[in-house]
Design a protein around this motif. Structure first.
Motif, PDB file in Angstrom:
ATOM      1  N   ARG A 163       0.912  -1.403  -0.260  1.00 52.82           N
ATOM      2  CA  ARG A 163      -0.186   0.130   0.190  1.00 52.82           C
ATOM      3  C   ARG A 163       1.046   1.189   0.095  1.00 52.82           C
ATOM      4  O   ARG A 163       1.847   1.806   0.293  1.00 52.82           O
ATOM      5  CB  ARG A 163      -0.941   0.117   1.231  1.00 52.82           C
ATOM      6  N   ASN A 171      -2.752   4.589   6.968  1.00 50.78           N
ATOM      7  CA  ASN A 171      -4.497   2.995   6.238  1.00 50.78           C
ATOM      8  C   ASN A 171      -4.372   1.819   7.437  1.00 50.78           C
ATOM      9  O   ASN A 171      -3.363   1.134   6.496  1.00 50.78           O
ATOM     10  CB  ASN A 171      -4.285   3.303   5.043  1.00 50.78           C
ATOM     11  N   ARG A 173      -6.539   0.090   8.027  1.00 51.62           N
ATOM     12  CA  ARG A 173      -7.849  -1.263   8.000  1.00 51.62           C
ATOM     13  C   ARG A 173      -7.089  -2.808   6.863  1.00 51.62           C
ATOM     14  O   ARG A 173      -7.377  -2.393   6.143  1.00 51.62           O
ATOM     15  CB  ARG A 173      -8.209  -0.667   6.704  1.00 51.62           C
TER      16      ARG A 173
ATOM     17  N   ILE B 422      -9.748   6.003   1.151  1.00 49.64           N
ATOM     18  CA  ILE B 422      -9.225   4.981   1.399  1.00 49.64           C
ATOM     19  C   ILE B 422     -10.223   4.199   0.582  1.00 49.64           C
ATOM     20  O   ILE B 422     -11.566   4.443   1.063  1.00 49.64           O
ATOM     21  CB  ILE B 422      -8.743   4.626   2.704  1.00 49.64           C
ATOM     22  N   ASN B 427      -9.642  -1.826   1.183  1.00 48.18           N
ATOM     23  CA  ASN B 427      -9.142  -1.063   2.027  1.00 48.18           C
ATOM     24  C   ASN B 427      -8.034  -0.468   1.185  1.00 48.18           C
ATOM     25  O   ASN B 427      -6.965   0.072   2.047  1.00 48.18           O
ATOM     26  CB  ASN B 427      -8.860  -1.743   2.823  1.00 48.18           C
ATOM     27  N   THR B 429      -5.168   1.612  -0.577  1.00 51.04           N
ATOM     28  CA  THR B 429      -4.839   3.719  -0.250  1.00 51.04           C
ATOM     29  C   THR B 429      -5.444   4.174  -1.897  1.00 51.04           C
ATOM     30  O   THR B 429      -4.641   3.649  -2.394  1.00 51.04           O
ATOM     31  CB  THR B 429      -3.928   3.632   0.114  1.00 51.04           C
TER      32      THR B 429
END
Ligand SMILES: Nc1nc2c(ncn2[C@@H]2O[C@H](COP(=O)(O)OP(=O)(O)OP(=O)(O)O)[C@@H](O)[C@H]2O)c(=O)[nH]1
Ligand SMILES: [Mg+2]
Lengths: 301, 604
Positions: A163, A171, A173, B422, B427, B429
């Motif tokens: 990511r 982030n 999540r 997001i 989920n 990015t």
């Protein structure tokens, strides 16, 4: 020196921010404690991050049963002194199969007793975030890793599909079963870690300091004979030499270096003048080039 | 001397102190694929002796297997640490390297050039202050060079160094270098990058990297490392507004409730008035607790420290809120609508109506895309109308959050002006964003909001010189301020009369007059007072644009708000007089004359 903070103060502020983000964003975080110098700093920062409150997560040690005895004693003393919620996990099946670094070699031993053990412990604890003390300057694949590093439900790292991570807007999540590895010391160097320990006078395992210790020389590496499980090969003999360790792990896999550095100051001075990296003494890194990445993909820290 | 900074026998404490105080520079490499970014960083580390012997041995072996340099040392392999990178000879994700010289500490983010990995380049750039843009001397400035420079500029990077690389392959040609230098600097100027310089180098041979080049005697500038060591960075501004997004509330016992966070901007002292945003609740700082178990309190906290604040009263404050300085021109914006510049980073396009999660500071809130305002064409920097944004597109959107959020324009405060979007299902990015402003139609705009540059200012057919010739005046502003009933309005009109009698043309803007019309939606809270003066100052700016002398009479009690007005209008064109000094018309006229703001121009 930026913004009136020194280099170490800035690193400290960043790490504390990361630790607080982790506590706030996950349901069941856990702090990985490996007893070494990086863990020592990590633990100190975690205590600071939540002071005057208590550490809001447990501390986990993966015990391969082959750690130096001094490490285990240090671990238990530290947990008692700081009142930690310490959990220790060993891969029981691996143990029952008699997996050892001596009979199975470093690769199998590391895989079963560290990587698999870690996956077992994380799944059993249903931890959704595991905080570790890895640094980007340790190794070339670590240099690529995010601070919040995503793991799928099988604890795997996908180095090609990380990511993106902007500013400090992490982030956090994850779906159920998935998890995050979090590295508050990402931007610290080996030097920063030692300087921090020295400046704050943090206790570390004595094995980092030079002492006379019983060692055997094997393939050009000095192995400390920590107990009677290390069989001697023909021609090998135990000698007492003045040695210390730059990194600590399982004793049959940790190469000692000859040294006179018996104080922290001397250790730091030696490191500043060193021409080889800290991981040179780690036998597990030498299986093959790129082996750290392989291990990390499998779930290793 | 830039090499090993510690010598055996040196005093360690002194050395540590110097090391700890080195200024840190965060640098990224960017530019097109294969232009030599990784090789350059490998070269920098190699030629400063920063590669350990065991790593060098591994590098020699790796170069024979994976090298792109015919068996010689392939220095890109120092940073290209992933298996897939070594096999393909490209960089996929950012490599972070750390090194120090006697003059500076560096964090270097070696970024990928391939368009597919633009998100990783943007990741690196969001952490950096300086970009080294690699340009292959054979191919010159490419679309990808421009894309990366644009992203760097959007993220607020003010220093860009173009390393024109592979000079060995163009015969160390000065004309070729100058041509690329001119094109690159022209592009940077259009991006508003203040410091853009170009250097000729060869990452392969090391010319111009750590040492100046013998092969290019025509170039008199510094080597790259010299330049990096010498770049001057602005310190934090004294006027930075205090912001601390709350991360966690610490509640270890009944009599302790502390708000833990990292100060992202400005500073705060014990006793300061603060607001809890977005609600705007007031409180004072009662304690600043140092993050140690036993350490004492602090008197002052500043960016980027991580601290714990205790407030003097029980207020509703939790993770996601921001503790901010109180009032005036530096109030945070609060609203549901946000206009932001985005880099879009997932395969599925961004479209109007789409719902995402938006992270601002420590708050994560659902948000909907209201519209795409424009998309940027990276080659020309033109704005094109668009309905959607595709992977790696750069553009501007308007978002609507589900709940009101507190924010700042990115330009003013990064910690509270940056957003991340997001994807709600995967989920992932999906975007990094820089807030420009809130809803432009909402009440209570802000000094720091930027105009939507879809509107361009019309140009008058009457020149400044013609106006000057007719009225014998230069546009300027006189602000008479102070408490009510101190004769501000009366004096303003008296001043208008005096100037009129001398043949000048002045306009009065009165606080009361503003409130009866233009500002009738505003109250008397500090934020509203600030907004009232902002509107007046904007009107004054328009009038001054057409040659007028503007006399303003306002209560204007906040120092910082008046300073914003002065900055907006130009300090050398403002005269501010407070009621306590007395409004002496003759003296003001004399001051206007002595500053050359009225009267015939003597000479140009
Ligand atoms: N002749 C010559 N070749 C160079 C020079 N610098 C880099 N190269 C070669 O250019 C190729 C690409 O270099 P890299 O450093 O991998 O390029 P990069 O910009 O990092 O590429 P990505 O990260 O994949 O975008 C390699 O084969 C290098 O050896 C130079 O100054 N001269
Ligand atoms: Mg590269």
């Amino acid at each position: 020196m930026a913004h009136g903070l020194t280099h170490l103060e800035e690193l400290e502020a960043e790490a504390i921010h990361i630790l607080r983000e982790t506590a706030a964003s996950f349901e069941r975080p856990v702090l990985m404690y490996s007893i070494g110098k990086d863990s020592t700093v990590l633990l100190e920062l975690a205590l600071k991050a939540f002071a005057p409150g208590r550490l809001p997560f447990p501390v986990l040690h993966i015990d391969t049963t082959w750690k130096f005895r001094e490490m285990i004693a240090f671990r238990d003393a530290t947990a008692a002194r700081l009142g930690l919620d310490l959990r220790v996990h060993t891969n029981r099946e691996g143990l029952a199969q008699g997996i050892s670094p001596i009979t199975h070699g470093s690769k199998v031993h590391t895989d079963v007793m560290k990587t698999v053990a870690l996956r077992q412990a994380l799944s059993a604890g249903r931890y959704d975030a595991a905080i570790g003390g890895a640094r980007r300057d340790e190794e070339k694949s670590r240099a690529k890793e995010r601070i919040f590093s995503f793991r799928d439900a099988n604890h795997r790292w996908d180095p090609k599909g990380q990511r993106p991570e902007f500013w400090s807007l992490y982030n956090p999540r994850v779906h159920p079963g998935e998890s995050m590895r979090v590295f508050p010391l990402s931007n610290w160097t080996e030097l920063d870690v030692w300087l921090y320990i020295w400046k704050l006078g943090l206790p570390v395992v004595d094995l980092y300091l030079a002492r006379e210790r019983p060692v055997v020389e094997r393939n050009g590496t000095l192995i400390m004979v920590d107990d009677d499980r290390l069989p001697l090969k023909p021609g090998e003999r135990i000698e007492r030499r003045r040695v210390r360790f730059r990194t600590l792990g399982c004793y049959p896999l940790s190469g000692a270096i000859e040294s006179d550095a018996d104080t922290l100051e001397k250790v730091i001075e030696e490191m500043l003048l060193a021409r080889t990296s800290e991981r040179q003494g780690r036998l597990i890194d030498h299986d093959q080039s790129g082996s750290m990445e392989e291990k990390k993909r499998e779930g290793y820290f | 001397m830039t090499l090993p900074t510690f010598t055996a026998g040196e005093d360690l404490r002194g050395w540590l102190d110097r090391y700890d105080r080195l200024q840190l520079l965060r640098v990224l490499t960017c530019g097109n694929v294969d232009d030599g970014k990784s090789t350059l960083i490998g070269r920098l580390l190699h030629d400063t002796g920063r590669i350990y012997e065991d790593h060098l041995k591994a590098l020699e072996a790796d170069s024979r297997v994976h090298g792109t340099t015919g068996g010689g040392l392939d220095l890109a392999l120092v940073v290209d640490g992933l298996k897939a990178e070594r096999e393909q000879g490209i960089t996929i994700d950012v490599a972070w390297r750390y090194f120090t010289t006697a003059r500076r500490a560096f964090i270097i983010a070696d970024c990928p050039g391939h368009e597919q990995y633009t998100r990783n380049m943007a990741t690196g750039a969001s952490h950096c202050q300086l970009a080294i843009s690699l340009i292959d001397a054979r191919s010159g400035v490419t679309t990808q060079t421009r894309r990366h420079a644009t992203i760097a500029a959007m993220l607020g990077i003010r220093h860009v160094v173009a390393a024109v690389n592979k000079m060995d392959l163009v015969g160390w040609s000065e004309p070729r270098f100058r041509e690329i230098e001119a094109e690159f600097q022209g592009f940077c100027a259009r991006l508003g990058i203040e410091h853009a310089v170009a250097l000729p180098v060869s990452a392969l041979t090391g010319e111009g990297v750590v040492r100046r080049s013998g092969a290019m005697p025509w170039f008199s500038g510094p080597a790259l490392l010299e330049l990096l060591e010498g770049v001057e960075l602005p310190g934090p501004g004294d006027a930075d507004p205090f912001r601390m997004p709350v991360q966690v509330v610490l509640r270890p016992s009944l009599d302790f409730r502390g708000f833990a966070g990292q100060v992202t901007s400005g500073d705060v002292r014990v006793g300061d008035r603060v607001r809890i945003m977005p609600r705007g609740t007031e409180a004072r700082v009662a304690r600043i607790v140092r993050p140690d178990a036993f350490g004492g309190d602090l008197e002052r906290a500043h960016a980027p420290q991580s601290v714990v604040l205790c407030l003097d009263r029980e207020v509703d404050c939790s993770r996601g809120d921001v503790i901010a300085c109180f009032g005036g021109a530096s109030d945070m914006r609060v609203g549901r609508r946000i206009v932001a510049d985005l880099v879009w980073m997932v395969d599925a396009p961004l479209v109007a109506g789409q719902s995402l999660l938006c992270r601002v500071g420590t708050r994560i809130t659902p948000a909907r895309v209201l519209r795409v305002i424009h998309r940027l064409k990276v080659d020309t920097l033109a704005h094109e109308a668009a309905e959607s944004m595709a992977l790696n597109d750069i553009g501007r959107v308007e978002l609507e959050c589900e709940e009101p959020v507190a924010f700042d324009p990115y330009r003013v405060s990064r910690g509270t002006g940056a957003i991340v979007l997001i994807d709600r299902l995967s989920n992932a990015t999906a975007a990094a964003g820089m807030i420009r402003t809130g809803d432009p139609s909402e009440r209570g705009a802000h000094w720091d909001d930027q105009a939507l540059d879809t509107v361009s200012s019309p140009v008058s057919g009457v020149s400044a010189a013609e106006r000057d010739a007719r009225w014998s005046q230069r546009p300027c502003c006189i602000l008479l301020h102070g408490p009510p009933n101190t004769g501000k309005t009366e004096s303003a009109f008296a001043l208008e009369r005096a100037l009129w009698d001398l043949g000048h043309d002045a306009v009065v803007l009165d606080g009361q007059g503003m409130r009866s019309g233009l500002s009738k939606d505003l109250g008397f809270e500090s934020g509203d007072r600030s907004e009232n003066l902002r509107r007046a100052a904007e009107v004054a700016r328009l009038l001054m644009g057409q040659g007028r002398i503007v006399i303003m009479s306002f209560v204007a009690p906040q120092d910082d708000v008046r300073e914003r007005a002065r900055a907006l209008l130009g300090p050398d064109r403002c005269i501010f007089v407070h009621a306590s000094e007395g409004f002496d018309i003759a003296r003001i006229v004399m001051e206007l004359a002595s500053r050359g703001l009225i009267g015939r121009r003597t000479s140009a």
